[in-house]
Design a protein around this motif. Structure first.
Motif, mmCIF file in Angstrom:
data_model
loop_
_atom_site.group_PDB
_atom_site.id
_atom_site.type_symbol
_atom_site.label_atom_id
_atom_site.label_comp_id
_atom_site.label_asym_id
_atom_site.label_seq_id
_atom_site.Cartn_x
_atom_site.Cartn_y
_atom_site.Cartn_z
ATOM 1 N N GLU A 160 -84.441 -63.913 75.765
ATOM 2 C CA GLU A 160 -85.015 -62.815 74.984
ATOM 3 C C GLU A 160 -86.360 -63.201 74.375
ATOM 4 O O GLU A 160 -87.324 -62.434 74.424
ATOM 5 N N LEU A 161 -86.427 -64.406 73.825
ATOM 6 C CA LEU A 161 -87.689 -64.864 73.245
ATOM 7 C C LEU A 161 -88.697 -65.230 74.329
ATOM 8 O O LEU A 161 -89.911 -65.049 74.143
ATOM 9 N N ALA A 164 -90.310 -61.906 75.283
ATOM 10 C CA ALA A 164 -91.260 -61.429 74.277
ATOM 11 C C ALA A 164 -92.526 -62.279 74.273
ATOM 12 O O ALA A 164 -93.644 -61.759 74.217
ATOM 13 N N ASN A 168 -96.311 -61.203 75.292
ATOM 14 C CA ASN A 168 -97.420 -61.479 74.390
ATOM 15 C C ASN A 168 -98.577 -62.098 75.182
ATOM 16 O O ASN A 168 -99.748 -61.732 75.003
ATOM 17 N N GLN A 253 -92.599 -60.128 69.676
ATOM 18 C CA GLN A 253 -91.920 -58.860 69.945
ATOM 19 C C GLN A 253 -92.823 -57.668 69.632
ATOM 20 O O GLN A 253 -92.778 -56.649 70.329
ATOM 21 N N THR A 254 -93.636 -57.788 68.598
ATOM 22 C CA THR A 254 -94.568 -56.707 68.260
ATOM 23 C C THR A 254 -95.564 -56.501 69.389
ATOM 24 O O THR A 254 -95.864 -55.361 69.777
ATOM 25 N N ALA A 299 -87.197 -55.615 78.009
ATOM 26 C CA ALA A 299 -88.104 -55.911 76.900
ATOM 27 C C ALA A 299 -87.801 -55.035 75.682
ATOM 28 O O ALA A 299 -87.269 -53.928 75.817
ATOM 29 N N PRO A 300 -88.138 -55.515 74.484
ATOM 30 C CA PRO A 300 -88.001 -54.666 73.292
ATOM 31 C C PRO A 300 -88.898 -53.434 73.444
ATOM 32 O O PRO A 300 -89.962 -53.507 74.061
ATOM 33 N N LEU A 306 -87.748 -53.302 65.371
ATOM 34 C CA LEU A 306 -88.262 -54.554 64.819
ATOM 35 C C LEU A 306 -88.318 -54.522 63.294
ATOM 36 O O LEU A 306 -88.632 -55.544 62.668
#
Length: 351
Positions: A160-161, A164, A168, A253-254, A299-300, A306
């Motif tokens: 998951e990370l 993200a 990015n 994530q943003t 993906a988120p 968030l």
């Protein structure tokens, strides 16, 4: 063809399972005798492993996302108290960012050992957050003298990370295509970086323990950061810096959530660049390529998930318009940015 391109002075070592050897060589090249290792609590084990045998006088684990000013001041004090002569950062963007905050006021050299795809290690950009406002700048003092890339160090990064962080990195590629100092060289780096990330990230998601995907993603992340370092911050990064500082949202994530919305907004204004990105993403259009990739990666998809409050959209939109870079492919109006942030908050498909 007419442009000015800056290539930053930095050595890059890239070798899976080669971090300890490469780091020792770089510390020796600096002639460092009093090293401060910066690594968050979750990175202490790999940091201890790759720095074993180095002249370490302090291990600093007070690492916080977005580098709050008070955290930077504590790290600077720790370096001064121990008469440190070099910094080694082992970790992601927050770790590298803290090392940069120390270097900004001390001039100490940094050797960066990334464990994510953040890319901060390849830029001279620093960022500090004070009273919910994130301030960024560039200074050659904060550019790491060397980067030691070891894809094996990313194996512990959860899928998951990894997703993200990889998105990015892709955001660095996309922003570099139309940022204030975009030129043919950093556009070429950005397109190749996008291709490598598109190829590598699905492999990471499908086989987290495999090295092929990790190496491709790490290679793509470096190219993306190199492009970004030269091109500067475009609209996407200005938006994410505002949101991160204002609402303390998770950095990677943003970026992953905001990216498709900025791409959909700007792509119509640069059709030739959009076509190159579409080829790199192996799709008829860049929007479609990114959507396919995000779907494969799960993906988120919304700022709401968030933790951003809906009543913060208006305030954030005003801050983004004030910070927007000149020369964006499309006019950055308050109405347009408010709508962009609203769709990103809701998780609506921007297509």
């Amino acid at each position: 063809m007419r442009f000015v391109h800056d290539t930053l002075p930095q050595r890059v070592r890239f070798a899976s399972d080669g971090a300890a050897e490469g780091l020792a060589a770089e510390v020796a090249a600096l002639g460092a005798r009093r090293v401060m290792v910066i690594a968050g609590t979750s990175e202490q084990e790999p940091a201890a492993r790759v720095t074993a045998g180095l002249p370490v006088v302090h291990r600093h684990d007070d690492v916080v996302m977005h580098v709050p000013l008070e955290v930077a001041q504590r790290a600077r004090a720790a370096a001064a108290e121990r008469d440190v002569d070099a910094l080694v950062s082992v970790g992601g963007g927050s770790t590298t960012g803290l090392a940069k905050a120390v270097a900004l006021t001390t001039g100490l050299p940094i050797i960066a050992v990334p464990t994510t795809y953040a890319g901060s290690e390849a830029t001279a950009v620093w960022g500090l957050t004070d009273n919910s406002v994130k301030t960024t700048g560039t200074d050659p003092k904060v550019l790491p003298r060397a980067i030691v890339y070891d894809a094996a160090l990313t194996l512990s990064l959860p899928v998951e990370l990894s997703v993200a962080s990889g998105l990015n990195a892709l955001a660095h590629c996309v922003d570099s295509l139309w940022a204030p100092r975009a030129d043919p060289i950093n556009q070429a780096l950005a397109v190749e970086g996008a291709r490598a990330l598109r190829a590598g990230l699905p492999l990471v998601a499908a086989a987290p323990a495999g090295m092929d995907g990790r190496e491709q993603a790490l290679y793509g992340a470096y190219l993306s950061a190199s492009a970004f370092a030269s091109a500067g911050s475009g609209l996407h990064h200005k938006i994410c810096h505002v949101l991160g500082g204002m609402f303390n949202l998770p950095h990677a994530q943003t970026h992953a959530v905001v990216l498709p919305h900025v791409l959909a907004f700007n792509a119509p204004g640069v059709p030739e660049v959009e076509r190159r990105l579409a080829v790199a993403l192996d799709a008829p259009t860049a929007d479609e390529g990114l959507a396919r990739l995000r779907e494969r990666l799960n993906a988120p998809h919304s700022l709401r998930e968030l933790g951003m409050p809906s009543d913060g959209i208006a305030e954030a939109a005003k801050a983004v318009v004030a910070a927007a870079p000149a020369g964006n492919p499309r006019p950055v109006t308050l109405d347009a940015i408010t709508e962009l942030l609203r769709t990103a908050w809701e998780g609506t498909d921007p297509r």
